[in-house]
Write a protein that holds these residues in place. Structure first.
Motif, PDB file in Angstrom:
ATOM      1  N   GLU A  77      -3.295   0.147  -9.877  1.00  0.00           N
ATOM      2  CA  GLU A  77      -3.183   0.000  -8.435  1.00  0.00           C
ATOM      3  C   GLU A  77      -3.708  -1.363  -8.000  1.00  0.00           C
ATOM      4  OE1 GLU A  77      -4.317   3.196  -5.848  1.00  0.00           O
ATOM      5  OE2 GLU A  77      -4.343   4.628  -7.511  1.00  0.00           O
ATOM      6  N   VAL A  84       9.837  -8.959  -1.073  1.00  0.00           N
ATOM      7  CA  VAL A  84      10.195  -8.022  -2.126  1.00  0.00           C
ATOM      8  C   VAL A  84      11.667  -8.227  -2.446  1.00  0.00           C
ATOM      9  CG1 VAL A  84      10.315  -5.609  -2.829  1.00  0.00           C
ATOM     10  CG2 VAL A  84       8.503  -6.355  -1.276  1.00  0.00           C
ATOM     11  N   VAL A 119       5.143   0.271  -2.349  1.00  0.00           N
ATOM     12  CA  VAL A 119       4.532  -0.708  -1.461  1.00  0.00           C
ATOM     13  C   VAL A 119       4.226  -0.027  -0.134  1.00  0.00           C
ATOM     14  CG1 VAL A 119       4.821  -2.917  -0.290  1.00  0.00           C
ATOM     15  CG2 VAL A 119       5.826  -2.563  -2.553  1.00  0.00           C
ATOM     16  N   ASP A 120       2.951   0.020   0.213  1.00  0.00           N
ATOM     17  CA  ASP A 120       2.514   0.630   1.480  1.00  0.00           C
ATOM     18  C   ASP A 120       3.046   2.051   1.668  1.00  0.00           C
ATOM     19  OD1 ASP A 120       1.032  -1.539   2.112  1.00  0.00           O
ATOM     20  OD2 ASP A 120       2.430  -2.386   3.546  1.00  0.00           O
ATOM     21  N   THR A 163      -0.290 -10.267 -13.239  1.00  0.00           N
ATOM     22  CA  THR A 163      -0.128 -10.895 -11.936  1.00  0.00           C
ATOM     23  C   THR A 163      -0.270 -12.408 -12.061  1.00  0.00           C
ATOM     24  OG1 THR A 163      -2.476 -10.921 -11.299  1.00  0.00           O
ATOM     25  CG2 THR A 163      -1.256  -8.884 -10.886  1.00  0.00           C
ATOM     26  N   VAL A 177      -1.516  -4.601   1.770  1.00  0.00           N
ATOM     27  CA  VAL A 177      -0.441  -4.156   0.888  1.00  0.00           C
ATOM     28  C   VAL A 177      -1.070  -3.323  -0.231  1.00  0.00           C
ATOM     29  CG1 VAL A 177       1.401  -4.864  -0.683  1.00  0.00           C
ATOM     30  CG2 VAL A 177       0.899  -6.244   1.333  1.00  0.00           C
ATOM     31  N   HIS A 178      -0.432  -2.194  -0.537  1.00  0.00           N
ATOM     32  CA  HIS A 178      -0.891  -1.362  -1.654  1.00  0.00           C
ATOM     33  C   HIS A 178       0.261  -1.214  -2.633  1.00  0.00           C
ATOM     34  CE1 HIS A 178      -3.315   1.555  -3.786  1.00  0.00           C
ATOM     35  NE2 HIS A 178      -2.280   2.376  -3.815  1.00  0.00           N
ATOM     36  N   ILE A 179       0.028  -1.595  -3.872  1.00  0.00           N
ATOM     37  CA  ILE A 179       1.058  -1.525  -4.911  1.00  0.00           C
ATOM     38  C   ILE A 179       0.547  -0.634  -6.037  1.00  0.00           C
ATOM     39  CG2 ILE A 179       2.497  -2.838  -6.510  1.00  0.00           C
ATOM     40  CD1 ILE A 179       2.041  -5.288  -4.774  1.00  0.00           C
ATOM     41  N   LYS A 180       1.388   0.308  -6.434  1.00  0.00           N
ATOM     42  CA  LYS A 180       0.987   1.240  -7.484  1.00  0.00           C
ATOM     43  C   LYS A 180       2.059   1.307  -8.559  1.00  0.00           C
ATOM     44  CE  LYS A 180      -0.758   5.939  -8.234  1.00  0.00           C
ATOM     45  NZ  LYS A 180      -1.085   7.232  -7.590  1.00  0.00           N
ATOM     46  N   CYS A 181       1.622   1.316  -9.787  1.00  0.00           N
ATOM     47  CA  CYS A 181       2.529   1.438 -10.926  1.00  0.00           C
ATOM     48  C   CYS A 181       2.169   2.708 -11.699  1.00  0.00           C
ATOM     49  CB  CYS A 181       2.412   0.213 -11.829  1.00  0.00           C
ATOM     50  SG  CYS A 181       3.336   0.385 -13.358  1.00  0.00           S
ATOM     51  N   ILE A 214       7.624  -9.135  -6.369  1.00  0.00           N
ATOM     52  CA  ILE A 214       6.837  -8.836  -5.178  1.00  0.00           C
ATOM     53  C   ILE A 214       5.864  -9.995  -5.026  1.00  0.00           C
ATOM     54  CG2 ILE A 214       5.182  -7.321  -4.049  1.00  0.00           C
ATOM     55  CD1 ILE A 214       6.306  -4.999  -5.504  1.00  0.00           C
ATOM     56  N   ILE A 259       7.177   1.065  -8.497  1.00  0.00           N
ATOM     57  CA  ILE A 259       6.142   0.515  -7.631  1.00  0.00           C
ATOM     58  C   ILE A 259       6.328   1.015  -6.200  1.00  0.00           C
ATOM     59  CG2 ILE A 259       5.198  -1.624  -6.662  1.00  0.00           C
ATOM     60  CD1 ILE A 259       5.872  -2.990  -9.270  1.00  0.00           C
TER      61      ILE A 259
END
Length: 295
Positions: free
Chosen positions: A279, A219, A178-179, A266, A254-258, A190, A176
């Protein structure tokens, strides 16, 4: 005439409270307050009822239930001049506790009658609103287990926590970002908070505020089971920052990507949500909700 509509989740909490117009009328003034009671009968029904109340020119719409009911009602009121009232009837009641709205019905109704309005910030995750917090990782798994349990109580919450600890190594490893910072491999938690409470007066972000124009982000890196037990104690005493694997900061976005899955499990205001994307974009909508609070 002040038109007050009550949207009631009849199974919130223990589901035993009587809730009719006749029950409510003694707390209000005839000729000044016009009361309407609507009963939610299925998931998302509170949203439908709220939308109909908006069309009926309600001045105040009261969510009677827990954080999930509040989310359904309040999501319809963003950007309107209709005030949200809250009668906390759920198990955790995190948002109501943060706003200092008591569980005792008489006192909560006095707040609605007195009509003291404040503006509060609202969070947004991929187009969905949240008012208390949202998160991925351990807390999302915890809520998933909690919803499948038979007891919506603190004991049920603790049992769900134990089940989540037991199954934690079964989760698919995640990477992941974050930003746009350095990728974090399989973080334990998170959590993005607008409110300083999660329910049952527990908190991972005790300094969060509904009116500061910022989201509080926690986090926690992947930790051992022993550290998980230590974390549980730190949550109880509101000292999560003592855990060296934790990092806290404030932000508006906040930007979270997997990169290893095409969906996220979530939790949003204490309810499990599966979001079919790899995302997550989380942001803050400042002072976009009118809410009734104690003076």
């Amino acid at each position: 005439m002040i038109r007050i509509h009550f949207i009631v989740n009849p199974i919130a909490g223990h589901g035993h409270a009587s809730f009719t117009k006749e029950d409510l009328q003694p707390y209000f003034i005839r000729g000044i307050h016009e009361l309407t009671v609507k009963i939610s009968e299925y998931k998302k029904h509170a949203t439908e009822l709220t939308k109909s109340s908006i069309l009926e020119n309600a001045n105040i719409i009261v969510a009677c239930g827990g954080d999930g009911t509040i989310n359904e009602v309040a999501s319809c009121l963003i950007g309107t001049n209709i005030a949200l009232g809250i009668l906390p009837m759920g198990s955790g009641n995190g948002l109501a506790s943060n706003l200092k709205i008591p569980k005792k019905r008489r006192k909560a109704l006095e707040i609605i009658r007195n009509k003291h309005i404040e503006h509060m910030d609202v969070g947004k995750i991929n187009g969905r609103y949240f008012f208390s917090n949202t998160g991925v990782g351990f807390d999302a798994s915890l809520i998933k287990h909690y919803e499948s349990s038979e007891k919506r109580t603190l004991l049920g919450y603790i049992r769900a926590c134990a089940t989540t600890f037991r199954d934690i190594n079964k989760n698919t490893p995640l990477s992941i970002v974050v930003d746009e910072e350095v990728p974090m491999a399989n973080p334990f938690i998170i959590l993005i908070s607008n409110s300083n409470e999660m329910g049952y007066k527990l908190s991972l972000t005790p300094k969060a505020s509904l009116q500061d124009g910022l989201l509080d982000v926690l986090v926690i890196k992947n930790i051992s089971r022993i550290k998980m037990l230590w974390l549980g104690f730190l949550i109880l005493i509101r000292k999560v920052h003592w855990l060296k694997e934790s990092r806290s900061f404030q932000t508006k976005n906040v930007h979270i990507k997997c990169n290893q899955s095409d969906f996220f499990d979530t939790q949003v205001d204490g309810e499990h949500k599966r979001i079919d994307t790899n995302e997550l974009t989380i942001s803050l909508v400042e002072k976009s909700l009118f809410v009734l609070t104690p003076q």
